[in-house]
Design a protein around this motif. Structure first.
Motif, PDB file in Angstrom:
ATOM      1  N   GLU A  54     -88.186 -93.760 -47.857  1.00  0.00           N
ATOM      2  CA  GLU A  54     -88.161 -95.042 -48.555  1.00  0.00           C
ATOM      3  C   GLU A  54     -87.817 -94.783 -50.013  1.00  0.00           C
ATOM      4  N   GLN A  55     -86.884 -95.563 -50.532  1.00  0.00           N
ATOM      5  CA  GLN A  55     -86.446 -95.369 -51.903  1.00  0.00           C
ATOM      6  C   GLN A  55     -87.417 -96.046 -52.852  1.00  0.00           C
ATOM      7  N   LYS A  56     -88.032 -95.254 -53.712  1.00  0.00           N
ATOM      8  CA  LYS A  56     -89.023 -95.788 -54.652  1.00  0.00           C
ATOM      9  C   LYS A  56     -88.347 -96.447 -55.848  1.00  0.00           C
ATOM     10  N   ARG A  57     -87.377 -95.759 -56.430  1.00  0.00           N
ATOM     11  CA  ARG A  57     -86.641 -96.330 -57.572  1.00  0.00           C
ATOM     12  C   ARG A  57     -85.190 -95.866 -57.505  1.00  0.00           C
ATOM     13  N   THR A  58     -84.302 -96.717 -57.998  1.00  0.00           N
ATOM     14  CA  THR A  58     -82.881 -96.388 -57.974  1.00  0.00           C
ATOM     15  C   THR A  58     -82.475 -95.759 -59.290  1.00  0.00           C
ATOM     16  N   ALA A  59     -81.506 -94.873 -59.226  1.00  0.00           N
ATOM     17  CA  ALA A  59     -81.056 -94.164 -60.418  1.00  0.00           C
ATOM     18  C   ALA A  59     -80.140 -95.040 -61.270  1.00  0.00           C
ATOM     19  N   LYS A  60     -79.334 -95.841 -60.606  1.00  0.00           N
ATOM     20  CA  LYS A  60     -78.345 -96.633 -61.336  1.00  0.00           C
ATOM     21  C   LYS A  60     -78.884 -98.031 -61.656  1.00  0.00           C
ATOM     22  N   THR A  61     -78.503 -98.542 -62.813  1.00  0.00           N
ATOM     23  CA  THR A  61     -78.968 -99.863 -63.246  1.00  0.00           C
ATOM     24  C   THR A  61     -77.891-100.930 -63.030  1.00  0.00           C
ATOM     25  N   THR A  62     -76.673-100.497 -62.654  1.00  0.00           N
ATOM     26  CA  THR A  62     -75.571-101.436 -62.458  1.00  0.00           C
ATOM     27  C   THR A  62     -74.894-101.175 -61.125  1.00  0.00           C
ATOM     28  N   LYS A  63     -74.052-102.127 -60.713  1.00  0.00           N
ATOM     29  CA  LYS A  63     -73.236-101.969 -59.513  1.00  0.00           C
ATOM     30  C   LYS A  63     -71.789-102.243 -59.872  1.00  0.00           C
ATOM     31  N   LYS A  64     -70.884-101.685 -59.065  1.00  0.00           N
ATOM     32  CA  LYS A  64     -69.475-102.010 -59.238  1.00  0.00           C
ATOM     33  C   LYS A  64     -69.253-103.364 -58.591  1.00  0.00           C
ATOM     34  N   GLN A  65     -68.871-104.340 -59.396  1.00  0.00           N
ATOM     35  CA  GLN A  65     -68.683-105.691 -58.894  1.00  0.00           C
ATOM     36  C   GLN A  65     -67.383-105.763 -58.092  1.00  0.00           C
ATOM     37  N   LEU A  66     -67.449-106.407 -56.919  1.00  0.00           N
ATOM     38  CA  LEU A  66     -66.290-106.547 -56.053  1.00  0.00           C
ATOM     39  C   LEU A  66     -65.651-107.906 -56.310  1.00  0.00           C
ATOM     40  N   LEU A  67     -64.361-107.898 -56.681  1.00  0.00           N
ATOM     41  CA  LEU A  67     -63.650-109.135 -56.973  1.00  0.00           C
ATOM     42  C   LEU A  67     -62.735-109.489 -55.808  1.00  0.00           C
ATOM     43  N   LYS A  68     -62.722-110.771 -55.436  1.00  0.00           N
ATOM     44  CA  LYS A  68     -61.839-111.250 -54.373  1.00  0.00           C
ATOM     45  C   LYS A  68     -60.680-112.016 -54.997  1.00  0.00           C
ATOM     46  N   PHE A  69     -59.463-111.590 -54.674  1.00  0.00           N
ATOM     47  CA  PHE A  69     -58.252-112.233 -55.169  1.00  0.00           C
ATOM     48  C   PHE A  69     -57.628-113.018 -54.026  1.00  0.00           C
ATOM     49  N   LYS A  70     -57.494-114.345 -54.171  1.00  0.00           N
ATOM     50  CA  LYS A  70     -56.897-115.173 -53.127  1.00  0.00           C
ATOM     51  C   LYS A  70     -55.567-115.722 -53.617  1.00  0.00           C
ATOM     52  N   CYS A  71     -54.499-115.416 -52.863  1.00  0.00           N
ATOM     53  CA  CYS A  71     -53.153-115.858 -53.221  1.00  0.00           C
ATOM     54  C   CYS A  71     -53.046-117.363 -53.063  1.00  0.00           C
ATOM     55  N   LYS A  72     -52.471-118.030 -54.059  1.00  0.00           N
ATOM     56  CA  LYS A  72     -52.336-119.486 -54.003  1.00  0.00           C
ATOM     57  C   LYS A  72     -51.200-119.911 -53.081  1.00  0.00           C
ATOM     58  N   ASP A  73     -50.228-119.022 -52.847  1.00  0.00           N
ATOM     59  CA  ASP A  73     -49.097-119.373 -51.989  1.00  0.00           C
ATOM     60  C   ASP A  73     -49.444-119.259 -50.507  1.00  0.00           C
TER      61      ASP A  73
END
Length: 92
Positions: A54-73
């Motif tokens: 069981e993970q008691k504490r995480t080392a990293k304080t941030t995450k890599k945000q995933l961006l979704k790109f939707k084509c308008k055409d």
């Protein structure tokens, strides 16, 4: 970090640069009846403890945000990892 609502970028389906709308990826609801979840619950029962620690504490304080790109055409959606940061704001 502020990200624009729309951006002109390459669409692999249209095979040209088109306007894309940007949104943030959000994780869907996990299914409690999925086989992996049921198996893990079974392994946690009784003596012997956890299958993995069981993970008691995480080392990293941030995450890599995933961006979704939707084509308008054509409506094709592609996902790209953003940079590691605490907060992404999609600006108008």
């Amino acid at each position: 970090m502020k990200v624009p609502k729309e951006i002109n970028t390459y669409c692999p389906r249209c095979k040209k640069h088109t306007v894309h709308t940007i949104s943030l990826y959000k994780k869907g609801k996990e299914r409690g009846t999925a086989w992996g979840v049921r198996r893990h619950e079974e392994e946690k029962k009784g003596y012997g403890g956890q299958k993995y620690p069981e993970q008691k504490r995480t080392a990293k304080t941030t995450k890599k945000q995933l961006l979704k790109f939707k084509c308008k055409d054509c409506g094709y959606t592609l996902q790209r990892h953003g940079i590691r940061l605490r907060k992404v704001e999609i600006a108008a």
